[in-house]
Design an enzyme around this catalytic site. Structure first.
Site, PDB file in Angstrom:
ATOM      1  N   LYS A 295       0.849  -1.180   0.000  1.00 25.31           N
ATOM      2  CA  LYS A 295       0.000   0.000   0.000  1.00 25.31           C
ATOM      3  C   LYS A 295       0.889   1.234   0.000  1.00 25.31           C
ATOM      4  CE  LYS A 295      -4.589   0.193   1.902  1.00 25.31           C
ATOM      5  NZ  LYS A 295      -5.553  -0.304   2.845  1.00 25.31           N
ATOM      6  N   GLU A 382     -19.761  -6.392   9.686  1.00 17.48           N
ATOM      7  CA  GLU A 382     -20.767  -5.642  10.447  1.00 17.48           C
ATOM      8  C   GLU A 382     -21.831  -6.548  11.048  1.00 17.48           C
ATOM      9  OE1 GLU A 382     -19.560  -4.726   7.517  1.00 17.48           O
ATOM     10  OE2 GLU A 382     -18.627  -2.777   7.911  1.00 17.48           O
ATOM     11  N   ARG A 410     -26.084  -3.351   6.449  1.00 20.77           N
ATOM     12  CA  ARG A 410     -25.806  -4.768   6.272  1.00 20.77           C
ATOM     13  C   ARG A 410     -26.228  -5.619   7.471  1.00 20.77           C
ATOM     14  NH1 ARG A 410     -20.317  -6.172   3.449  1.00 20.77           N
ATOM     15  NH2 ARG A 410     -21.371  -5.348   1.627  1.00 20.77           N
TER      16      ARG A 410
END
Ligand SMILES: Cc1ncc(C[n+]2csc(CCOP(=O)(O)OP(=O)(O)O)c2C)c(N)n1
Length: 657
Positions: A295, A382, A410
């Site tokens: 990254k 979640e 969700r």
């Protein structure tokens, strides 16, 4: 200019490497002004170039998980000229968008959706007997998401041709957590799993004189061999007992799921990537290519601070420095939330904090630092976060789920079936309730009032400022059932926060300005959450124009304050509800229902976001202005209500049709 997949295919290896340099420069310089997902995109430069070298969109399909890492794909698919507009008003969206380009076959913004969607495309292709390649790119953190596993479970039963790319950079937004992260680490370091070298070498040897090498120049073949040797050497150096349990586990999870595992490979080595993708393309059977990327590659500051550079605002393109907040700027709601969590946890042993991979975004990082034993990061999960909280709540805890409004969507079934039905005292703190302007429709939190309002026995609140947020959080820790607090992204109001929080009476609104004795037309403004401030401004303007205004801070969207609503419904000539939420099913709807139930005929003007998906823009102000939600525009609407003629006496259907 290279800005189409067809251009990429014509390049030599040297030119491809040069393109990678240019794309990195484009990312670093163009995102500096408005910010964006810099780190993830710097990590997939070579991968994206290789994908476009080997496959052909839009015929072939690329499905990006979350799709925050699809900027390079945008640059290479005809959007280079507009790249500097990304995440700004009328500019490119920061995620894949089907309406933006034929090369974006699937839209996203939430994590964990790519594998299932891509598998659906494969099934459709197989049904049609067409020949598109479907390539799904997903991150190591997206793999911690339940849906990803639901898809993996289903792939080998569904299709014979499916290419998955696991883009493993060891980071979610924060450091990736959990057993899957450890498992992937084992794959990277375990020589037993170094299957790629053998597979690939065999395949390359079968190629007449190395077809790929001919195309890319002989250097490519050498580079590939070099990279393979590097991988093998690096892996051989690792101690096979390194997992501390006498080994590295016994099976490859992907292979157990019926997929061929290739990897891990260096995701910044273009010839290696290209040859592996070519190999994957001709493979018979579903394939997972495990690609290791960094990254922030190519930008020192981003490499050093992957979390900060995952997604950020403006920065200096040379030093990576970000502007510090102007003195006197109010704190962000998320920081008030984080600090309050620390205070509450110190006072009350029953309180714990739970995040689904968003420690910095939610502000819960403050708790991780101060009291790590009371902090849980469950990964991008979640649903699991809510069920986990439900479990803790059965044992006497007050778990606080810090989940953005949009991501909590969700967990809906878990909220109803597990938390509400069992009346468990889980506390939901929903940050980003309202607009997330530069992210756009995938991230706006505009539906939570509606989706929660119909769930029996829960309590939902929205504070007018940061002091009230603290009061509400404290109040929630005293409740015996589920509670929800919604608050917006960004800076709070800048009011002082009391030393000790106060209990807010459940279901009780606050009248912050009552009617006066003037003879002006009476307007009752119910301004919810951050729209309380807007309501106050509207009232000031209308009062100056001779109206008689009351302003109410409703505080609760469930249960709404029936007494106060009825009182002002009867006393006012016009009731106005203002909310940072869609109009259908929102707070205004609940006021209308209540007045109707009480047979109160006072007209209600509902102010909020219309029944459509709201696009992205540079600022919240821009969108409020566009959709008529600024104080002067609302004042004008109110005046128009009074000026409007009485409705005609309708006697036939055609008169209203
Ligand atoms: C359902 C959901 N929860 C949380 C997020 C916030 N989020 C965006 S990207 C991201 C991390 C993704 O990590 P990974 O999949 O490894 O991709 P990387 O950024 O490392 O390329 C998170 C948590 C989200 N987009 N969707």
């Amino acid at each position: 200019m290279v800005d189409q997949p067809a251009h990429v295919k014509k390049l030599t290896l040297d030119q491809l490497n040069q393109l990678a340099e240019e794309v990195r420069h484009e990312l670093i310089t163009k995102l500096a002004k408005n910010g964006g997902h810099l780190g993830p995109n710097l990590g997939v430069v070579e991968l994206t170039i290789a994908l476009h070298y080997v496959f052909s969109t839009p015929h072939d399909k690329f499905v990006w998980d979350v799709s925050h890492q699809s900027y390079v794909h945008k640059i290479l698919t005809g959007r280079k000229n507009r790249f500097h507009t990304i995440r700004t008003t009328d500019g490119l969206n920061g995620f894949s968008l089907r309406t933006e380009s034929e090369h974006d076959c699937y839209g996203a913004g939430h994590a964990g959706t790519a594998l299932s969607a891509a598998l659906g495309m494969c099934a459709a292709r197989d049904q049609k007997k067409s020949d598109e390649n479907v390539v799904c790119v997903f991150g190591d953190a997206a793999l911690t998401n339940g849906i990803s596993f639901e898809a993996l479970n289903n792939i080998s039963h569904t299709t014979k041709k499916f290419i998955c790319i696991l883009n493993d950079n060891e980071w979610s937004i924060a450091k990736n957590v959990g057993a899957i992260a450890s498992y992937l680490n084992k794959l990277i370091t375990n020589p037993r799993y170094n299957k790629l070298a053998k597979d690939l070498e065999r395949w390359m040897k079968r190629m007449p004189k190395g077809e790929l090498a001919v195309r890319l120049g002989h250097k490519a073949e050498e580079a590939i061999k070099g990279a393979l040797t590097d991988v093998a050497l690096q892996q051989n150096a690792v101690n096979v007992e390194a997992d501390g349990r006498g080994g590295f586990g016994s099976s490859l999870i992907f292979e157990e799921m019926g997929m061929r595992y290739l990897g891990p490979i260096d995701g910044h080595n273009l010839p290696l990537l290209i040859s592996c993708l070519e190999f994957a393309r001709q493979s018979e059977g579903p394939v997972v290519l495990h690609v290791l990327t960094k990254k922030g590659k190519g930008f020192e500051s981003a490499l050093n601070s992957p979390e900060k550079f995952h997604g950020l605002g403006p920065y200096d393109p040379v030093t990576g420095a970000t502007p510090s907040a102007k003195p006197g700027t109010p704190p962000n709601y998320q920081d008030v939330f984080g600090q309050t969590m620390v205070k509450l946890c110190k006072k009350d042993n029953s309180v714990v904090g739970i995040t689904a991979a968003m420690p910095s975004g939610t502000g819960l990082k403050a708790l991780e630092k101060a009291m790590p034993e009371r902090y849980y990061d469950v990964g991008i999960a979640e649903e699991h976060a809510v069920l986990f909280a439900a479990g803790m709540a059965t044992m006497g805890f007050h778990p606080v789920c810090a989940i953005y409004s949009t991501f909590l969507q969700r967990s809906y079934d878990c909220i109803i079936h597990d938390v509400a039905l069992q009346e468990l005292p889980v506390i939901f703190c929903m940050d980003r309730a309202g607009l997330s302007a530069n992210d756009g429709p995938t991230h706006h939190g505009l539906f939570d009032i509606a989706y929660l309002r119909c769930v029996p026995s829960i309590v939902c609140m929205a504070p007018k400022d940061e002091d009230e947020l603290v009061d509400m959080m404290f109040t929630c820790t005293l409740q015996k059932g589920p509670t929800f607090i919604r608050y917006p992204r960004g800076a709070a109001e800048g009011v002082p926060i009391k030393e000790s929080p106060m209990v807010v009476e459940i279901g009780k609104a606050e009248v912050t300005r009552n009617f006066d004795s003037s003879k002006g037309k009476k307007v009752a403004l119910f301004g919810l959450g951050n729209f309380h401030g807007v309501a106050k401004k509207v009232a000031e303007q209308l009062t100056a124009e001779g109206y008689n205004c009351a302003v109410i801070n409703p505080r609760f969207t469930k249960p709404i304050d029936a007494g106060t609503t009825e009182f002002f419904g009867r006393a006012a000539e016009l009731v106005v509800t203002l909310e940072d939420h869609v109009l259908p099913g929102g707070y205004g709807s609940s006021v209308c229902e209540l007045l109707n139930d009480k047979r109160i005929n006072t007209p209600v003007l509902r102010v909020g976001w219309p029944d459509q998906f709201i696009e992205h823009a540079s600022t919240v102000d821009h969108l409020r202005n566009k959709y008529g939600l600024t104080a002067p525009q609302i004042a004008a609407q109110i005046k128009a209500q009074f000026a409007a003629a009485q409705p005609a006496n309708v006697t036939s259907l055609s008169a209203v049709a």
